[in-house]
Design a protein around this motif. Sequence first.
Motif, PDB file in Angstrom:
ATOM      1  N   ASN A   1      15.119 -11.191 -23.628  1.00  7.59           N
ATOM      2  CA  ASN A   1      13.753 -11.691 -23.510  1.00  7.59           C
ATOM      3  C   ASN A   1      12.874 -10.717 -22.724  1.00  7.59           C
ATOM      4  O   ASN A   1      11.703 -10.494 -23.060  1.00  7.59           O
ATOM      5  N   SER A   2      13.448 -10.126 -21.675  1.00 12.47           N
ATOM      6  CA  SER A   2      12.693  -9.151 -20.880  1.00 12.47           C
ATOM      7  C   SER A   2      12.290  -7.953 -21.727  1.00 12.47           C
ATOM      8  O   SER A   2      11.177  -7.408 -21.577  1.00 12.47           O
TER       9      SER A   2
ATOM     10  N   TYR B   1      18.002 -10.811 -20.507  1.00 13.45           N
ATOM     11  CA  TYR B   1      17.776  -9.376 -20.682  1.00 13.45           C
ATOM     12  C   TYR B   1      17.071  -9.096 -22.013  1.00 13.45           C
ATOM     13  O   TYR B   1      16.170  -8.235 -22.092  1.00 13.45           O
TER      14      TYR B   1
ATOM     15  N   ALA C   1      14.011  -2.093 -19.502  1.00 21.55           N
ATOM     16  CA  ALA C   1      14.630  -3.245 -20.177  1.00 21.55           C
ATOM     17  C   ALA C   1      15.716  -2.789 -21.154  1.00 21.55           C
ATOM     18  O   ALA C   1      16.774  -3.423 -21.280  1.00 21.55           O
TER      19      ALA C   1
END
Length: 375
Positions: A123-124, A121, A173
Amino acid sequence: MISINKTEMTPIYKGFLQVALALSFVFAMQSCSEPVKKPEEKVKYVIPDTILRTLVIDTVKYGPVENAIRLTGMVDFDQDKQVNIFSLVSGNITDINVQLGDYVSAGQVLGVVKSSEMAGYSNSLIIAQTNLTATKKQLDATTDLYKSGLASSLDVTTAQMNYDQAKSAVETAKRVLKINGNNENGEYVIKAPISGFIVQKNVTNNTAVRTDNGTSLFTISDLKDVWVQANVYEANIEKVHIGDSVDVKILSEPDKVFRGKVDKILNVLDPTSKVIKVRVVLQNPEYILKPEMYASVTVSNYEKGKQALYVPGKALVYESSRYYVLIYHGAGKADIAPVEILNSIGDKTFISSGVKEGDMVIGSLALQIYSELNN
């Protein structure tokens, strides 16, 4: 030896006889003149001032007749104030610093889950923010080219659309990360959503947790209010109504009465035990009532249209298969009055005869004073 002729003794004998008769008559007259002693009269008991100062005096009152039914029950959590805590991500749980029975405050950390999902999450979000920066620069450049006549309006529209999509991706995100604890270090922090007690704890440090596991990690309950679930058999269902007064007693506090009302009747009959559950909500500020405690439940209600005299239960004395009360007349004087009992509800006893409304009755030390009056 001198012999005496009987004829010579006759006058002497007659004289003695006359004297003896005279003395007997005198003694008889004296005994008749003396007053006859009467038996001592019984002195009635008067309550001493030392006892009167502490004595409780109640009044016979007239009011609606109450009925009562005794039920068995058990203390339960208030399920409206109980939270089961699950992990929203899979991983290994660490840093558990609470134990079963501990009190926790809302927002307090209960444990941490090290999770690759949380890392994903985070990284997104980084990728979405990078893409947003790139599309913003692309939009700015296309807009400048359009002003110089080197780009068409379609190029500007395409660049604007790419920027808007990148902006939306960043917001998505962020929301996903916030739902899962808003931690960007790859950790899911488990926090207490409410203040209360840890009533269930199903994990230990280094336990692997999965989102498809239906067992909660922790259960927190605010025990300031609890439920008492009482069992009502078929024959007594019609005797219990929502709003009826309830007295609850537990084994650990036999002299304490917890009072409440019937809050809900679960109209589903258990096929095995043939009972329905009646729910009572009780305040529990001192946390005396604990879930799983057995309880004695007395449900009382008024008998429609019927009234009777009643006195406090402590005013009654039971002896020789009869009930008595002590009617107080003032100045330490009291009388014993036999009474007929209708029924008793809590500290209230209904009476069919033996007293009248307004009579004063002794409501403390009744047995002691009763014994003294009988003596």
